[in-house]
Design a protein around this motif. Structure first.
Motif, short mmCIF file in Angstrom:
data_model
loop_
_atom_site.label_atom_id
_atom_site.label_comp_id
_atom_site.label_asym_id
_atom_site.label_seq_id
_atom_site.Cartn_x
_atom_site.Cartn_y
_atom_site.Cartn_z
N UNK A 114 0.83 -1.22 0.00
CA UNK A 114 0.00 0.00 0.00
C UNK A 114 0.86 1.26 0.00
N UNK A 115 2.12 1.13 0.46
CA UNK A 115 3.01 2.30 0.50
C UNK A 115 3.44 2.76 -0.89
N UNK A 116 3.26 1.92 -1.91
CA UNK A 116 3.65 2.31 -3.27
C UNK A 116 2.62 3.29 -3.81
N UNK A 117 3.08 4.51 -4.08
CA UNK A 117 2.19 5.58 -4.52
C UNK A 117 2.23 5.80 -6.02
N UNK A 118 3.21 5.24 -6.70
CA UNK A 118 3.35 5.49 -8.14
C UNK A 118 4.11 4.34 -8.78
N UNK A 119 3.81 4.07 -10.05
CA UNK A 119 4.49 3.02 -10.80
C UNK A 119 5.23 3.67 -11.98
N UNK A 120 6.50 3.34 -12.10
CA UNK A 120 7.30 3.80 -13.24
C UNK A 120 7.83 2.57 -13.96
N UNK A 121 7.76 2.57 -15.28
CA UNK A 121 8.13 1.39 -16.05
C UNK A 121 9.18 1.74 -17.11
N UNK A 122 10.13 0.84 -17.29
CA UNK A 122 11.09 0.96 -18.38
C UNK A 122 10.62 0.10 -19.55
N UNK A 123 10.50 0.72 -20.70
CA UNK A 123 10.08 0.13 -21.97
C UNK A 123 8.56 0.16 -22.11
N UNK A 124 8.13 0.61 -23.30
CA UNK A 124 6.71 0.80 -23.57
C UNK A 124 6.03 -0.43 -24.16
N UNK A 125 6.74 -1.53 -24.33
CA UNK A 125 6.05 -2.70 -24.88
C UNK A 125 5.48 -3.54 -23.74
N UNK A 126 5.92 -4.77 -23.56
CA UNK A 126 5.27 -5.64 -22.59
C UNK A 126 5.34 -5.14 -21.13
N UNK A 127 6.47 -4.59 -20.65
CA UNK A 127 6.46 -4.10 -19.27
C UNK A 127 5.41 -3.01 -19.04
N UNK A 128 5.22 -2.13 -20.03
CA UNK A 128 4.23 -1.07 -19.87
C UNK A 128 2.81 -1.62 -19.85
N UNK A 129 2.57 -2.73 -20.55
CA UNK A 129 1.24 -3.35 -20.50
C UNK A 129 0.95 -3.80 -19.07
N UNK A 130 1.92 -4.45 -18.43
CA UNK A 130 1.73 -4.89 -17.05
C UNK A 130 1.52 -3.70 -16.13
N UNK A 131 2.35 -2.69 -16.26
CA UNK A 131 2.24 -1.51 -15.39
C UNK A 131 0.91 -0.80 -15.61
N UNK A 132 0.50 -0.68 -16.85
CA UNK A 132 -0.75 0.02 -17.17
C UNK A 132 -1.96 -0.71 -16.59
N UNK A 133 -2.02 -2.02 -16.77
CA UNK A 133 -3.15 -2.78 -16.24
C UNK A 133 -3.19 -2.71 -14.71
N UNK A 134 -2.04 -2.89 -14.08
CA UNK A 134 -1.99 -2.86 -12.61
C UNK A 134 -2.34 -1.48 -12.08
N UNK A 135 -1.88 -0.44 -12.76
CA UNK A 135 -2.18 0.92 -12.32
C UNK A 135 -3.68 1.20 -12.41
N UNK A 136 -4.29 0.78 -13.51
CA UNK A 136 -5.73 1.01 -13.68
C UNK A 136 -6.52 0.27 -12.60
N UNK A 137 -6.14 -0.98 -12.34
CA UNK A 137 -6.88 -1.79 -11.36
C UNK A 137 -6.76 -1.22 -9.94
N UNK A 138 -5.61 -0.68 -9.61
CA UNK A 138 -5.37 -0.22 -8.24
C UNK A 138 -5.59 1.28 -8.04
N UNK A 139 -5.88 2.00 -9.12
CA UNK A 139 -6.11 3.43 -8.99
C UNK A 139 -4.84 4.25 -8.87
N UNK A 140 -3.71 3.68 -9.24
CA UNK A 140 -2.45 4.43 -9.22
C UNK A 140 -2.19 5.06 -10.58
N UNK A 141 -1.29 6.02 -10.59
CA UNK A 141 -0.82 6.59 -11.85
C UNK A 141 0.50 5.93 -12.22
N UNK A 142 0.84 6.01 -13.51
CA UNK A 142 2.08 5.39 -13.95
C UNK A 142 2.77 6.28 -14.97
N UNK A 143 4.06 6.09 -15.08
CA UNK A 143 4.88 6.84 -16.02
C UNK A 143 5.85 5.88 -16.68
#
Length: 426
Positions: A121-150
């Protein structure tokens, strides 16, 4: 009181070929950012860079294949069923799956469920390296948990990800950076104003001063041949096949040796190519090495060669960090005028550039540089001046660090944040 943290999502960690990511993580930690690493894959390299040992962030690993961790996936699914944002995620995933009906897409969705469940719960933001598969994971998780991502976009992810997917990810992300003007132009054409340029640069404190003087080898002495060096993964976009063909075309009375540092899928094919051209006694495959060994090889070499080009599937380099590492040792550079390389090297000023995919032009440049130690000395010194003056890592790290602080709700640094990026991050 628990500390707010930032999750950094990577495809694999640690990786010898991604010194720029390790350098960035270490620099962000030194600026006081509390990080934790989430990797889609476990490490495959046997060695590690000293930077990896210095990074304090804990590393967690998502299941690379969902069948290997069914209970983690089921727990992630169970937790997702209780979240109010699940319908929105399912709608997004259905659209993505319709356009990309692949096992990889399903795997990324499963990994995202695990990430969403296991992120503290302490994680307030998600940052991802590479816009292909890692960003898909980060984007889905961010949407589900209500976090923002970069994101930090680099090379293959920019050029091999479909335009529809890039466009949607750029629009969904809070902000992003990329490391070359070449890549920035591609992303800006799809979603203007979402991405900023942040060259990786180099932390020169990690590198020794250049050797005081290199021997003026010119390839005329068989007992003291010209020492050539190429560092890069053995994959198509690095152009090793062109280098081998160029070396085979050099005059018989030019004496040289080449060290190839890097591992990869094409090693067997490249070794066969070397045998076919009767170069076995002159070319040495050293495999992947940790950075201290790479720097030692650069200090011992006379010329660095990296003939990158577009790969058959569209993959291409950004601005290879090894060029800056070679410049840190005032090692003259012969490369191709492709992707981000001309952003660092001006032909005839900081090095020599030839067209990509042209072994004849590469051989001509090799022969000219081999015979002219004075020219090599001038180019090597100019490349180091260019590196020190224009490619320090500090500016890019400050930009990323300030944006991450703002996105995570951490106290800003004393330095001002670029206004456009601040608007996105806030």
């Amino acid at each position: 009181m628990t500390e707010t943290r930032i999750a950094v999502v990577l495809k694999g960690y640690p990786r010898l070929s991604e010194t720029f990511i390790a350098q960035e993580l270490l620099a962000l930690e030194r600026r006081g950012l509390p990080l934790e690493i989430w990797s889609l894959r476990r490490p495959t390299d046997r060695a590690r860079h000293p930077m990896h040992a210095a990074i304090q962030a804990p590393a967690a690993y998502l299941p690379e294949y969902l069948r290997d961790a069914p209970f983690r996936v089921l727990r992630g699914l169970g937790a997702a069923l209780t979240r109010p944002r699940l319908p929105a995620l399912l709608a997004l995933f259905a659209r993505d799956l319709w356009r990309d009906p692949s096992a990889s897409r399903l795997r990324r969705f499963g990994q995202a469920l695990v990430l969403a469940k296991e992120l503290p719960s302490e994680v307030a933001h998600i940052h991802v390296h590479f816009l292909h598969t890692p960003a898909s994971v980060a984007r889905y998780a961010a949407l589900l948990t209500g976090r923002r991502w970069s994101f930090s976009a680099h090379a293959k992810d920019i050029w091999t990800t479909p335009a529809w997917e890039l466009t949607e990810k750029l629009r969904d992300a809070a902000w992003g950076v990329t490391c070359t003007r070449d890549g920035l132009a591609r992303l800006e054409a799809l979603a203007p104003g979402r991405t900023r340029l942040a060259y990786h640069g180099l932390d020169l404190a990690r590198f020794p001063a250049p050797p005081p003087l290199r021997a003026p080898r010119d390839g005329t002495d068989p007992a003291d041949p010209l020492r050539l060096l190429c560092v890069g993964r053995l994959v198509a976009k690095k152009g090793h096949d062109d280098l081998i063909d160029a070396l085979a075309a050099l005059p018989e009375d030019l004496h040289w040796r080449l060290d190839l540092i890097g591992g990869g899928e094409l090693r067997g094919a490249l070794e066969a190519r070397v045998r076919e051209r009767s170069l076995t006694e002159r070319v040495t495959f050293l495999g992947a090495l940790a950075q201290p060994a790479v720097v030692a090889a650069m200090r011992a070499a006379d010329l660095f060669v990296l003939p990158t080009k577009p790969a058959p599937g569209g993959d291409r380099d950004g601005l290879p960090n090894v060029l800056m590492e070679a410049a840190s040792q005032a090692l003259p550079i012969l490369a191709t005028a492709f992707a981000g390389t001309p952003e660092f090297i001006t032909d005839g000023e900081h090095g020599t550039l030839v067209p990509p995919g042209e072994p004849v032009a590469l051989a001509t440049a090799l022969a000219r540089l081999a015979s002219d130690p004075t020219l090599r000395l001038r180019l090597g010194e100019a490349a180091r001046v260019r590196l020190v003056r224009d490619f320090s890592e500090a500016a890019a790290i400050d930009l990323i660090a300030d944006a991450l602080r703002l996105s995570a709700g951490l106290a800003p640094s004393a330095k001002s944040l670029e206004p456009e990026l601040a608007a996105c991050a806030s």
